[in-house]
Design a protein around this motif. Structure first.
Motif, PDB file in Angstrom:
ATOM      1  N   MET A   1      65.172 -64.352  71.098  1.00 38.26           N
ATOM      2  CA  MET A   1      64.959 -65.660  70.468  1.00 38.26           C
ATOM      3  C   MET A   1      65.468 -65.614  69.030  1.00 38.26           C
ATOM      4  SD  MET A   1      63.599 -68.416  71.858  1.00 38.26           S
ATOM      5  CE  MET A   1      62.444 -67.787  73.054  1.00 38.26           C
ATOM      6  N   SER A   2      66.455 -66.479  68.693  1.00 37.72           N
ATOM      7  CA  SER A   2      67.009 -66.478  67.330  1.00 37.72           C
ATOM      8  C   SER A   2      66.046 -67.052  66.307  1.00 37.72           C
ATOM      9  CB  SER A   2      68.315 -67.275  67.306  1.00 37.72           C
ATOM     10  OG  SER A   2      69.296 -66.656  68.100  1.00 37.72           O
ATOM     11  N   ILE A   3      65.343 -68.132  66.695  1.00 39.96           N
ATOM     12  CA  ILE A   3      64.381 -68.774  65.787  1.00 39.96           C
ATOM     13  C   ILE A   3      63.063 -68.950  66.533  1.00 39.96           C
ATOM     14  CG2 ILE A   3      63.814 -70.887  64.521  1.00 39.96           C
ATOM     15  CD1 ILE A   3      66.790 -71.385  64.169  1.00 39.96           C
ATOM     16  N   LYS A   4      61.982 -68.593  65.867  1.00 44.08           N
ATOM     17  CA  LYS A   4      60.653 -68.865  66.427  1.00 44.08           C
ATOM     18  C   LYS A   4      59.744 -69.335  65.300  1.00 44.08           C
ATOM     19  CE  LYS A   4      56.951 -67.047  69.312  1.00 44.08           C
ATOM     20  NZ  LYS A   4      56.405 -65.859  70.012  1.00 44.08           N
ATOM     21  N   VAL A   5      59.321 -70.574  65.402  1.00 40.03           N
ATOM     22  CA  VAL A   5      58.429 -71.192  64.414  1.00 40.03           C
ATOM     23  C   VAL A   5      57.078 -71.404  65.075  1.00 40.03           C
ATOM     24  CG1 VAL A   5      58.031 -73.253  63.005  1.00 40.03           C
ATOM     25  CG2 VAL A   5      60.345 -72.330  63.232  1.00 40.03           C
ATOM     26  N   SER A   6      56.025 -70.858  64.482  1.00 36.57           N
ATOM     27  CA  SER A   6      54.690 -70.934  65.093  1.00 36.57           C
ATOM     28  C   SER A   6      53.670 -71.525  64.127  1.00 36.57           C
ATOM     29  CB  SER A   6      54.222 -69.533  65.512  1.00 36.57           C
ATOM     30  OG  SER A   6      55.143 -68.927  66.383  1.00 36.57           O
ATOM     31  N   GLN A   7      53.167 -72.708  64.478  1.00 38.96           N
ATOM     32  CA  GLN A   7      52.031 -73.336  63.777  1.00 38.96           C
ATOM     33  C   GLN A   7      52.247 -73.419  62.259  1.00 38.96           C
ATOM     34  OE1 GLN A   7      49.307 -74.535  65.697  1.00 38.96           O
ATOM     35  NE2 GLN A   7      50.709 -74.004  67.347  1.00 38.96           N
ATOM     36  N   VAL A   8      53.425 -73.866  61.862  1.00 41.24           N
ATOM     37  CA  VAL A   8      53.760 -73.927  60.432  1.00 41.24           C
ATOM     38  C   VAL A   8      53.215 -75.211  59.800  1.00 41.24           C
ATOM     39  CG1 VAL A   8      55.659 -74.237  58.791  1.00 41.24           C
ATOM     40  CG2 VAL A   8      55.752 -72.405  60.487  1.00 41.24           C
ATOM     41  N   SER A  24      61.062 -73.122  69.163  1.00 50.16           N
ATOM     42  CA  SER A  24      61.911 -71.933  69.184  1.00 50.16           C
ATOM     43  C   SER A  24      63.323 -72.338  69.585  1.00 50.16           C
ATOM     44  CB  SER A  24      61.358 -70.889  70.165  1.00 50.16           C
ATOM     45  OG  SER A  24      61.278 -71.425  71.465  1.00 50.16           O
ATOM     46  N   ALA A  25      64.280 -71.471  69.301  1.00 50.65           N
ATOM     47  CA  ALA A  25      65.677 -71.759  69.621  1.00 50.65           C
ATOM     48  C   ALA A  25      66.395 -70.462  69.951  1.00 50.65           C
ATOM     49  CB  ALA A  25      66.357 -72.452  68.449  1.00 50.65           C
ATOM     50  N   GLU A  26      67.340 -70.556  70.885  1.00 54.96           N
ATOM     51  CA  GLU A  26      68.082 -69.392  71.330  1.00 54.96           C
ATOM     52  C   GLU A  26      69.536 -69.463  70.882  1.00 54.96           C
ATOM     53  OE1 GLU A  26      67.635 -69.305  75.525  1.00 54.96           O
ATOM     54  OE2 GLU A  26      65.474 -68.885  75.471  1.00 54.96           O
ATOM     55  N   LYS A  27      70.205 -68.344  70.945  1.00 50.83           N
ATOM     56  CA  LYS A  27      71.626 -68.262  70.629  1.00 50.83           C
ATOM     57  C   LYS A  27      72.414 -69.200  71.537  1.00 50.83           C
ATOM     58  CE  LYS A  27      75.411 -64.875  70.496  1.00 50.83           C
ATOM     59  NZ  LYS A  27      75.776 -63.463  70.719  1.00 50.83           N
ATOM     60  N   VAL A  61      63.205 -65.157  62.319  1.00 48.36           N
ATOM     61  CA  VAL A  61      64.630 -65.390  62.557  1.00 48.36           C
ATOM     62  C   VAL A  61      65.273 -64.047  62.864  1.00 48.36           C
ATOM     63  CG1 VAL A  61      66.819 -66.124  61.543  1.00 48.36           C
ATOM     64  CG2 VAL A  61      64.745 -67.441  61.092  1.00 48.36           C
ATOM     65  N   ASN A  62      65.853 -63.951  64.066  1.00 45.98           N
ATOM     66  CA  ASN A  62      66.473 -62.693  64.512  1.00 45.98           C
ATOM     67  C   ASN A  62      65.534 -61.493  64.331  1.00 45.98           C
ATOM     68  OD1 ASN A  62      68.869 -63.914  65.321  1.00 45.98           O
ATOM     69  ND2 ASN A  62      69.743 -63.771  63.273  1.00 45.98           N
ATOM     70  N   ASP A  63      64.314 -61.679  64.790  1.00 44.90           N
ATOM     71  CA  ASP A  63      63.284 -60.626  64.776  1.00 44.90           C
ATOM     72  C   ASP A  63      62.824 -60.230  63.373  1.00 44.90           C
ATOM     73  OD1 ASP A  63      63.319 -60.455  67.596  1.00 44.90           O
ATOM     74  OD2 ASP A  63      65.040 -59.104  67.528  1.00 44.90           O
ATOM     75  N   GLN A  68      57.689 -62.765  55.108  1.00 38.69           N
ATOM     76  CA  GLN A  68      57.468 -61.433  54.543  1.00 38.69           C
ATOM     77  C   GLN A  68      58.741 -60.797  53.992  1.00 38.69           C
ATOM     78  OE1 GLN A  68      55.596 -59.157  57.649  1.00 38.69           O
ATOM     79  NE2 GLN A  68      53.753 -60.437  57.694  1.00 38.69           N
ATOM     80  N   ASN A  69      59.883 -61.074  54.646  1.00 40.85           N
ATOM     81  CA  ASN A  69      61.157 -60.443  54.253  1.00 40.85           C
ATOM     82  C   ASN A  69      62.276 -61.483  54.134  1.00 40.85           C
ATOM     83  OD1 ASN A  69      60.265 -57.553  54.491  1.00 40.85           O
ATOM     84  ND2 ASN A  69      59.921 -58.218  56.611  1.00 40.85           N
ATOM     85  N   PRO A  70      62.166 -62.418  53.178  1.00 48.67           N
ATOM     86  CA  PRO A  70      63.160 -63.505  53.099  1.00 48.67           C
ATOM     87  C   PRO A  70      64.589 -63.019  52.854  1.00 48.67           C
ATOM     88  CG  PRO A  70      61.734 -63.483  51.150  1.00 48.67           C
ATOM     89  CD  PRO A  70      61.127 -62.543  52.142  1.00 48.67           C
ATOM     90  N   ILE A  71      64.777 -62.024  52.010  1.00 54.54           N
ATOM     91  CA  ILE A  71      66.137 -61.558  51.692  1.00 54.54           C
ATOM     92  C   ILE A  71      66.788 -60.932  52.918  1.00 54.54           C
ATOM     93  CG2 ILE A  71      67.492 -59.941  50.298  1.00 54.54           C
ATOM     94  CD1 ILE A  71      65.530 -60.459  48.020  1.00 54.54           C
ATOM     95  N   GLU A  72      66.031 -60.152  53.676  1.00 54.71           N
ATOM     96  CA  GLU A  72      66.555 -59.545  54.904  1.00 54.71           C
ATOM     97  C   GLU A  72      66.921 -60.630  55.922  1.00 54.71           C
ATOM     98  OE1 GLU A  72      67.967 -56.669  57.364  1.00 54.71           O
ATOM     99  OE2 GLU A  72      67.298 -56.413  55.279  1.00 54.71           O
ATOM    100  N   ALA A  73      66.071 -61.630  56.046  1.00 50.66           N
ATOM    101  CA  ALA A  73      66.326 -62.723  56.992  1.00 50.66           C
ATOM    102  C   ALA A  73      67.569 -63.516  56.595  1.00 50.66           C
ATOM    103  CB  ALA A  73      65.114 -63.646  57.057  1.00 50.66           C
ATOM    104  N   GLN A  74      67.755 -63.716  55.286  1.00 52.18           N
ATOM    105  CA  GLN A  74      68.883 -64.519  54.803  1.00 52.18           C
ATOM    106  C   GLN A  74      70.241 -63.886  55.079  1.00 52.18           C
ATOM    107  OE1 GLN A  74      67.708 -65.045  50.724  1.00 52.18           O
ATOM    108  NE2 GLN A  74      66.202 -66.621  51.208  1.00 52.18           N
ATOM    109  N   LYS A  75      70.259 -62.596  55.373  1.00 52.12           N
ATOM    110  CA  LYS A  75      71.528 -61.930  55.688  1.00 52.12           C
ATOM    111  C   LYS A  75      72.157 -62.476  56.971  1.00 52.12           C
ATOM    112  CE  LYS A  75      70.324 -57.564  53.398  1.00 52.12           C
ATOM    113  NZ  LYS A  75      70.007 -56.121  53.599  1.00 52.12           N
TER     114      LYS A  75
END
Length: 297
Positions: A1-8, A24-27, A61-63, A68-75
């Protein structure tokens, strides 16, 4: 799953911009993210890209946990905000070289990107010399420069002329073959031309999450009927197979039915049996625009 949004959920002081949103959204999916002004679309996109944090919920996003890790996710995320943040005194190629240095991208990739978004003839101009449409292309080029697997595009076609619209739509469709694309727009035809799926929110609430194919293949139809005088709501509710109804004008009703059969004869017979005169009777296709109006009005 590329994107998973839970109870935001997201609060601005006492105003709830998002209320327990999940999807959620897939590739390979291109998703139209729709809603009226102030619905919370841009807030959700800023949370997805790690620029702001929600009050509650989880975003993956991409696991990678974006909160918690915005900079890693933004890559692995490409982002074009609603208000395109460009250094307008820089030249187009210079700006993209600057962006490429952040991600340590080879110069050859810059030229490929410039060609892909149709900026070849504008590459040696200052950004402030470009039209709004071409400035949008520069922003889109910056978003896809590092070949992200997830693209978040907030109003990406703002300011484009009809020819540019066709080109950028084609580009988004091509990018969506091997990426997850989430983009917001107010142009329903754009979503129908490009997207596989649509999400509609209003006042921070998720109202619709549907595949466009399911929407087109559904059995719902809208009948627009005008009577010779205003009738009561409970009267309309007595019609068979009614899902919803709305009184847009004094004597005109938009009635949604769940049926494979044309419901106009049923409405006509119902009016005749109850001593009502019909001044107008039409049917509308149940498409994205009618669905949007129905759920957000």
């Amino acid at each position: 799953m590329s994107i998973k949004v839970s109870q935001v959920s997201k609060l601005y002081n006492t105003q709830k911009a998002l209320n327990s949103i999940s999807f959620s959204a897939e590739k390979g999916q291109i998703i139209g993210f729709l809603g009226p002004n102030g619905a919370g679309k841009s807030t959700m996109m800023k949370i997805l890209t790690g620029f702001i944090k929600p009050n509650l919920g989880e975003v993956i996003v991409n696991d990678v946990n974006v909160i918690q890790n915005p900079i890693e996710a933004q890559k692995s995320i490409g982002y074009l905000p609603e208000h395109n943040p460009l250094y307008k005194e820089m030249y187009v190629r210079e700006y993209l070289q600057f962006q490429a240095s952040i991600f340590k991208i080879a110069k050859s990739e810059i030229e490929t990107c410039i060609e892909k978004v149709g900026l070849t003839l504008e590459a040696n101009k200052k950004i402030n010399q470009l039209s709004k449409g071409y400035q949008q292309r520069v922003g889109l080029a910056a978003a896809i420069l590092h070949n992200p697997s997830v693209l978040i595009l907030d109003e990406p076609t703002t300011g484009l002329d009809p020819n540019q619209l066709v080109e950028i739509r084609a580009l988004i469709k091509e990018l969506g073959k091997d990426k997850t694309v989430l983009f917001s727009t107010h142009i329903m035809q754009e979503v129908e031309a490009v997207c596989d799926r649509v999400i509609i929110i209003k006042k921070g609430e998720l109202l619709v999450d549907k595949k466009l194919a399911d929407l087109k293949e559904g059995n719902q139809q809208i009948i627009v009927v005008t009577f010779d005088y205003k009738i009561e709501e409970q009267f309309i509710s007595r019609l068979p197979n009614v899902i919803s109804y709305k009184n847009n004008y004094d004597n005109t009703w938009y009635i949604t039915f769940e049926s494979k059969e044309d419901m106009r004869p049923t409405v006509f017979d119902f009016a005749h049996e109850n001593g009502l005169k019909i001044l107008g009777l039409n049917t509308q296709n149940k498409n994205l625009e009618t669905l949007f109006r129905e759920v957000t009005a």
